[in-house]
Write an enzyme that holds these catalytic residues in place. Sequence first.
Site, mmCIF file in Angstrom:
data_model
loop_
_atom_site.group_PDB
_atom_site.id
_atom_site.type_symbol
_atom_site.label_atom_id
_atom_site.label_comp_id
_atom_site.label_asym_id
_atom_site.label_seq_id
_atom_site.Cartn_x
_atom_site.Cartn_y
_atom_site.Cartn_z
ATOM 1 N N ASP A 178 1.085 -1.007 -0.150
ATOM 2 C CA ASP A 178 0.165 0.242 0.158
ATOM 3 C C ASP A 178 0.541 1.398 0.545
ATOM 4 O O ASP A 178 0.458 2.284 -0.777
ATOM 5 C CB ASP A 178 -0.787 -0.114 1.099
ATOM 6 C CG ASP A 178 -2.295 -1.016 0.389
ATOM 7 O OD1 ASP A 178 -2.613 -0.044 -0.339
ATOM 8 O OD2 ASP A 178 -2.721 -1.162 1.570
ATOM 9 N N HIS A 179 2.237 1.750 1.033
ATOM 10 C CA HIS A 179 2.447 2.860 1.088
ATOM 11 C C HIS A 179 3.465 3.191 -0.409
ATOM 12 O O HIS A 179 3.674 3.717 -0.266
ATOM 13 C CB HIS A 179 3.616 2.334 2.476
ATOM 14 C CG HIS A 179 2.561 2.538 3.501
ATOM 15 N ND1 HIS A 179 1.936 3.887 4.087
ATOM 16 C CD2 HIS A 179 1.780 2.079 4.375
ATOM 17 C CE1 HIS A 179 1.610 3.608 4.858
ATOM 18 N NE2 HIS A 179 0.947 3.037 5.518
#
Length: 479
Positions: free
Chosen positions: A357-358
């Site tokens: 995600d990041h």
Amino acid sequence: MTRTTGASPATAAAWDALGGDPALLSRVSHLTRAGALPARLPVRELAAACVGACSLAAAELAATRAGRDVGAVQVDDGAVATAFTSERHLLIDGRAPVSFAPLSRFWRTRDGWLRTHANYPHHRARLRAALGTGADASVADVAALLAERSAYEVEETVYAAGGLAVALRGPEQWAAHPQGAEVAARPLLTRERLDTAPPRDPRRPLRVLDLTRVIAGPVATRTLALLGADVLRVDAPQLPEDPDAHADTGFGKRSTRLDLGAGADRRVFDELLSGADVVVTGYRPGALDRFGLAPETLAERRPGLVVASLSAWGGYGPWGERRGFDSLVQVATGIAAIEGDAAEGDQPGALPAQALDHGTGYLLAAAVLRSLTEQVAEGGSRVVRLALAQTAHWLVHGVRPEPAATGEAPDPAARLAETDSPLGRLRYALPPVSFDGGPADWRRPPGCWGADAPEWPTPAAPAAPGEPEPPAARLPGHG
């Protein structure tokens, strides 16, 4: 800790995927720290590469706007590791958020392991309906039920019901899966110029429509807000948002709610689109097409637009239209098997952060920034596409481990700050994007979800030659 000058091989690979000038890689310096994001896979290297590429893209655009050379870019493992776990460091009036609901977890099945995601009420309802359990079924009840069923059969049943469940696969199993083969055949990200719209005025304030949810997309738009963009997040009133997730990723943005299926709200959105420069979407591929929000349609309606599209599995292949989250992509692509000891019968593992995600969020922001830089010289509407599964493939097969630094592990406290906000007193992770002249923090804390007016503020007049730019126009690298 160890300081090196010049970009890492992973940063260079990410920069190449973004179409960046390789000569700019010499601007990057990297402070490696022992113990940052420890894992069997090279998570630290991936995280630093994603942030480094994003920082370099921000520095490049800032230099383009100012008519100067690109300045120095700094990547600090301590800052990166803290930012990649920002949701775990968040405190709201001293309260720590709950990251996963009870039904979002690993389950042992008759033939292996399964992971479900049920953080949102509608996902919980669909999971229970697919499993045939009542609303009051406990974790123990669901565990007993799943222990007698096949993980692959449950995966298909739950997805058919609109829920989220993925059977554990090893890297070889994913490579043999049709979706895994599709992912492996494609690059880390794709970039496309659609037309010959005129070049962008680099002094024009940047307006971003944020149609994303959860972590990756909101991290990207949070980063664009850091760099001075006016970011307006638009959510559907009928889709609930986790208030803690909003508190973590809402920094620097405004937030409103519009029902795109309602005539009045749709007209408001169309007016917003007419003034936007960037649209970032993070919904399941095809989900927004019925509203005329497919990337190509958006560019036709607003020539010169940059459309950044994010998905879980990629908008192609048999899983192209499936919902997904970081935790599920880790399970499908072999990451959970690598990080755990599932081959020995023990529970699968997980990365030390929601790194897909990041990482994808910073790459998405970088792709937008690079598109804006290219538009200054070349014009043209742009579409960039990224997927969590493509980032996962890069982590498993592309990123190579680097020599570990020695010394003490980074102290997250050094990268945390506090502020008052409409949501309460917040402790939060500072941004990891760092370059000469760049911002150290966001200009505003998150407000209440959906509470802002769906409008663009009146832009400030451009500065006369030789005068300082008005604050709204200092993009990126304000302050």
